[in-house]
Design an enzyme around this catalytic site. Structure first.
Site, short mmCIF file in Angstrom:
data_model
loop_
_atom_site.label_atom_id
_atom_site.label_comp_id
_atom_site.label_asym_id
_atom_site.label_seq_id
_atom_site.Cartn_x
_atom_site.Cartn_y
_atom_site.Cartn_z
N HIS A 250 0.84 -1.21 0.00
CA HIS A 250 0.00 0.00 0.00
C HIS A 250 0.87 1.26 0.00
O HIS A 250 0.59 2.21 -0.72
CB HIS A 250 -0.90 0.03 1.24
CG HIS A 250 -1.96 -1.03 1.27
ND1 HIS A 250 -2.82 -1.24 0.22
CD2 HIS A 250 -2.31 -1.90 2.25
CE1 HIS A 250 -3.65 -2.24 0.55
NE2 HIS A 250 -3.35 -2.65 1.76
N HIS A 256 -6.00 -3.53 -2.80
CA HIS A 256 -6.23 -4.93 -2.47
C HIS A 256 -6.55 -5.79 -3.68
O HIS A 256 -7.17 -5.34 -4.63
CB HIS A 256 -7.35 -5.05 -1.44
CG HIS A 256 -6.87 -4.79 -0.06
ND1 HIS A 256 -7.69 -4.31 0.94
CD2 HIS A 256 -5.64 -4.93 0.50
CE1 HIS A 256 -6.98 -4.17 2.05
NE2 HIS A 256 -5.73 -4.53 1.80
ZN LIG Z 1 -4.10 -4.07 2.85
#
Ligand SMILES: [Zn+2]
Ligand SMILES: [Zn+2]
Length: 478
Positions: A250, A256
């Site tokens: 991230h 995701h």
């Molecule tokens: Zn994550």
């Protein structure tokens, strides 16, 4: 259908009906679900599941049933149902749009605190588009420590987690110890509950991280109400290295994945700590942002031909040039599932049509992607001395039918046609290849020329009197 089979069918039908979600979610579970959908699937704050009040339950069965009918009718058009379906699709569950047991179980699993969908509402965590760092190397600082592990274990876990990404990109990470040297790009800290960024820690969140940018951008926070460990795979204990490697994905700009074998999957998953946790998918995603590592600076573990192509090995990855001069880097195990995590040497034997991979005192033989029966075998199966602990490089010469096996500053010659080691070996490498003073780390043959990698140095041996000195990335355009 015979009577017996009909009975069996009826019995299984009854079982199937019974196995269904009989238990209605409690008000507490509804609250958990609403919270989950708000955090991870952008459910608006005012949306909530209808609660069944005790007095209504007490009144009459009919009233409850009426309530259920109303709820179900409402659900058809409800955002809640849409959000549940979105979540169920993301996690590969049965898409019912209802708060069933299976869905509730997933909602209780330990996971990352970053949203599973990109949207404006959570733009403080997931910005639109693909944010990426424009600078390299990136700096990081470990602001504090968890009491769960020693400082050295935390330092090591963080460094290795960043290394996971450095192995597949040109990115480098420099640790800084004080703000005196400027504000680091990635600030790493352990915190509990409300810790000042508007992103409360609670069950089942383990950590969260912010996409590239200034301020909180790139920072990674770990929930210290959870138990972190260096390497244990046990219930309710989480390997910091794996959690951190995910969070740094991230920090570098990834969102995701809904594929459970990807590191960027939102739920915590223990994987073999001896190899890179990255899947082919993770690598593709990060390389779409930053590109491949700079080949020129790599010391290859091994080089070989394989079905007419040249394949390079480094750590847990193999590299090859595909059509259109694009280079790909993929996990070795994604093509050879039974290969070791990383290798020392490799060569292709065209006589028996096999690929040999060496690691430590063992050798693996593959027919295409498949491991040959009986492998891995000890190096002594080649006729090499039992005392030998590794082979540094290997290359097969089509013209002579000999395979040269390099180890330290010596080499052996194996006759593939006779299936035996030639007499009089080992010999010093520089008796055959003058000018080679270091250890041959990888070897390759192409167009009748022999190419020896000595670390980052590449020498070409041809008919000419002196070897040619080539760029390390001579065979791979990156
Ligand atoms: Zn994550
Ligand atoms: Zn935070």
């Amino acid at each position: 259908m015979g009577i017996h089979r009909q009975l069996c069918f009826l019995a299984s039908l009854l079982l199937a009906i019974h196995a269904g979600p009989i238990l209605k979610p409690s008000d507490e579970e509804k609250a958990i679900a609403e919270d989950y959908l708000r955090k991870f699937f952008n459910l608006e704050d005012e949306m909530s599941f209808p609660r069944v009040h005790p007095e209504e339950e007490f009144n009459a069965v009919e009233k409850v049933e009426l309530e259920e009918v109303k709820v179900e009718a409402k659900e058809k058009v409800d955002t809640l149902s849409v959000k549940l379906k979105e979540m169920q699709t993301f996690f590969g569950l049965r898409v019912t749009g209802k708060l069933d047991r299976e869905t509730l179980e997933v909602m209780k699993k330990p996971r990352c605190g970053v949203s599973d969908v990109r949207s404006l509402k959570t733009s403080n965590l997931m910005s639109e588009g693909s944010p990426k760092w424009k600078t390299n190397p990136l700096t990081y600082r470990i602001e504090n420590y968890t009491p769960d592990m020693t400082k050295a274990e935390v330092d090591h876990s963080i460094r290795r987690a960043l290394q996971v990404w450095a192995e597949v990109t040109p990115l480098q990470f420099t640790r800084i110890y004080s703000d005196r040297y400027g504000t680091p790009d990635i600030m790493i800290s352990f915190a509990t509950t409300d810790h000042g960024d508007g992103m409360m820690f609670d069950i089942p969140t383990l950590a969260h991280a912010f996409p590239p940018g200034s301020g909180l951008g790139g920072d990674a926070h770990f929930d210290d109400d959870e138990s972190f460990t260096f390497s244990n795979n046990s219930h309710n204990v989480f390997v910091l290295f794996l959690v951190a490697a995910h969070e740094f994905g991230h920090s570098l700009g990834l969102s995701h994945s809904s594929v459970s074998s990807d590191l960027m999957y939102s739920l915590y998953t223990f994987t073999d700590l001896d190899r890179s946790p990255l899947s082919s998918n993770d690598i593709k995603e990060i390389q779409a942002l930053y590109g491949l590592p700079d080949c020129q600076n790599l010391v290859w573990d091994a080089v070989t031909t394989f079905r007419g192509e040249t394949v390079f090995f480094k750590n847990g990855f193999y590299w090859r040039e595909s059509q259109g001069r694009t280079v790909t880097q993929l996990p070795i195990r994604s093509f050879w599932p039974n290969a070791p995590d990383n290798i020392d040497a490799a060569y292709e034997d065209p006589v028996h049509n096999k690929l040999f991979l060496f690691k430590g005192s063992q050798v693996w033989a593959f027919d295409g992607q498949n491991l040959e029966p009986g492998y891995p075998k000890p190096l002594s199966s080649f006729g090499l001395p039992a005392s030998l602990t590794r082979v540094d490089a290997a290359v097969h010469d089509n013209n002579s039918g000999k395979t040269l096996l390099f180890t330290n500053r010596e080499y052996y010659s194996y006759d593939e046609r006779q299936n035996r080691m030639d007499e009089g070996y080992p010999k010093r490498v520089n008796t055959r290849y003058a000018w080679v003073t270091g250890v041959v780390t990888a070897a390759h043959m192409s167009n009748g020329n022999t190419y020896l990698f000595i670390g980052r140095t590449l020498l070409e041996f041809s008919d000419r009197r002196f070897p040619g000195l080539l760029q390390n990335n001579y065979f791979l355009p990156c």
